[in-house]
Design a protein around this motif. Structure first.
Motif, PDB file in Angstrom:
ATOM      1  N   PRO A  25       0.815  -1.208   0.000  1.00  0.00           N
ATOM      2  CA  PRO A  25       0.000   0.000   0.000  1.00  0.00           C
ATOM      3  C   PRO A  25       0.853   1.264   0.000  1.00  0.00           C
ATOM      4  O   PRO A  25       1.921   1.309   0.607  1.00  0.00           O
ATOM      5  N   VAL A  26       0.358   2.273  -0.674  1.00  0.00           N
ATOM      6  CA  VAL A  26       1.019   3.570  -0.701  1.00  0.00           C
ATOM      7  C   VAL A  26       1.027   4.159   0.705  1.00  0.00           C
ATOM      8  O   VAL A  26       0.035   4.061   1.431  1.00  0.00           O
ATOM      9  N   PHE A 114      -1.787   0.823  -4.650  1.00  0.00           N
ATOM     10  CA  PHE A 114      -0.355   0.493  -4.642  1.00  0.00           C
ATOM     11  C   PHE A 114       0.476   1.446  -5.496  1.00  0.00           C
ATOM     12  O   PHE A 114       1.702   1.361  -5.506  1.00  0.00           O
ATOM     13  N   GLU A 115      -0.172   2.351  -6.193  1.00  0.00           N
ATOM     14  CA  GLU A 115       0.531   3.414  -6.921  1.00  0.00           C
ATOM     15  C   GLU A 115      -0.408   4.606  -6.978  1.00  0.00           C
ATOM     16  O   GLU A 115      -1.607   4.449  -7.208  1.00  0.00           O
ATOM     17  N   LEU A 116       0.154   5.779  -6.754  1.00  0.00           N
ATOM     18  CA  LEU A 116      -0.666   6.982  -6.685  1.00  0.00           C
ATOM     19  C   LEU A 116       0.152   8.177  -7.136  1.00  0.00           C
ATOM     20  O   LEU A 116       1.325   8.289  -6.780  1.00  0.00           O
ATOM     21  N   ASP A 117      -0.460   9.037  -7.896  1.00  0.00           N
ATOM     22  CA  ASP A 117       0.155  10.302  -8.265  1.00  0.00           C
ATOM     23  C   ASP A 117       0.109  11.193  -7.024  1.00  0.00           C
ATOM     24  O   ASP A 117      -0.868  11.903  -6.800  1.00  0.00           O
ATOM     25  N   SER A 127      -5.611  -2.558  -6.101  1.00  0.00           N
ATOM     26  CA  SER A 127      -5.712  -4.018  -6.042  1.00  0.00           C
ATOM     27  C   SER A 127      -6.785  -4.403  -5.041  1.00  0.00           C
ATOM     28  O   SER A 127      -7.086  -3.655  -4.115  1.00  0.00           O
ATOM     29  N   GLY A 128      -7.310  -5.600  -5.222  1.00  0.00           N
ATOM     30  CA  GLY A 128      -8.189  -6.202  -4.233  1.00  0.00           C
ATOM     31  C   GLY A 128      -7.381  -7.168  -3.387  1.00  0.00           C
ATOM     32  O   GLY A 128      -6.153  -7.030  -3.260  1.00  0.00           O
ATOM     33  N   PRO A 129      -8.029  -8.190  -2.828  1.00  0.00           N
ATOM     34  CA  PRO A 129      -7.356  -9.118  -1.922  1.00  0.00           C
ATOM     35  C   PRO A 129      -6.359 -10.060  -2.604  1.00  0.00           C
ATOM     36  O   PRO A 129      -5.497 -10.623  -1.958  1.00  0.00           O
ATOM     37  N   ASP A 130      -6.502 -10.220  -3.927  1.00  0.00           N
ATOM     38  CA  ASP A 130      -5.583 -11.097  -4.658  1.00  0.00           C
ATOM     39  C   ASP A 130      -5.417 -10.561  -6.076  1.00  0.00           C
ATOM     40  O   ASP A 130      -5.963  -9.511  -6.417  1.00  0.00           O
ATOM     41  N   THR A 131      -4.684 -11.276  -6.900  1.00  0.00           N
ATOM     42  CA  THR A 131      -4.370 -10.785  -8.239  1.00  0.00           C
ATOM     43  C   THR A 131      -5.527 -10.922  -9.229  1.00  0.00           C
ATOM     44  O   THR A 131      -5.354 -10.654 -10.415  1.00  0.00           O
TER      45      THR A 131
END
Length: 172
Positions: A25-26, A114-117, A127-131
């Motif tokens: 997490p960011v 998991f990525e943020l400007d 993302s959710g709990p899994d891929t």
């Protein structure tokens, strides 16, 4: 036996609060900057969103300190707008972009940015709990090609099936 039943219930209710191993997490997350309207640019498709276009999410504060979630999309097959209202709460600290979200009563799933400007809060990779769960959200209905490329690249490295990613039609 009662303790075992309680443990199993807790595990069932929180079982979807994990995240893929390669997702982090960011940090330094600012909820007030994240609130507002987001457009769904790309996603891994699921039955609950299948066939929907013009998908958006609106995040606002709840009185209890959580986040109200309103997801909306147009179903061409049904010729109507569909909406889902939910609520979200931080799993850990409020500066970590790891939330649990519920649209179905006591059942929660992970919502991990998991990525943020960080500069302008203009796009987010979620993302959710899994891929099996992946979204690219943006403040505008379209993103620059380099943002889409970054999304695909970062998702692939983290184990998501990027060949299955669909772009969401956002005609307005």
């Amino acid at each position: 036996m009662k303790n075992l039943w309680m443990l199993m219930t807790v595990m069932l209710l929180t079982g979807c609060l994990g995240m893929p191993k390669a997702v982090t997490p960011v940090g330094q997350f600012e909820l007030d900057r994240y609130l507002g309207q987001w457009y769904e640019i790309a996603r891994l498709d699921h039955s609950f969103e299948q066939g929907l276009t013009q998908v958006s999410a609106e995040y606002t504060r709840r009185e209890d300190g959580g986040v109200a979630v309103l997801n909306r999309g147009f179903s061409a097959a049904k010729g109507e707008w569909q909406e889902a209202e939910g609520k979200a709460y931080f799993v850990n600290d409020s500066d970590e972009a790891y939330l649990k979200v519920s649209f179905f009563g006591p059942f929660y799933g992970s919502y991990v940015v998991f990525e943020l400007d960080h500069e302008g809060y203009q796009y987010a990779f979620v993302s959710g709990p899994d891929t099996d769960y992946l979204w690219l959200l943006a403040r505008t209905p379209e993103v620059q090609p380099e943002i889409m490329q970054k999304f695909i690249s970062m998702a692939k490295v983290r184990g998501f099936d990027t060949d299955a990613v669909i772009r969401v039609e956002q005609h307005r």
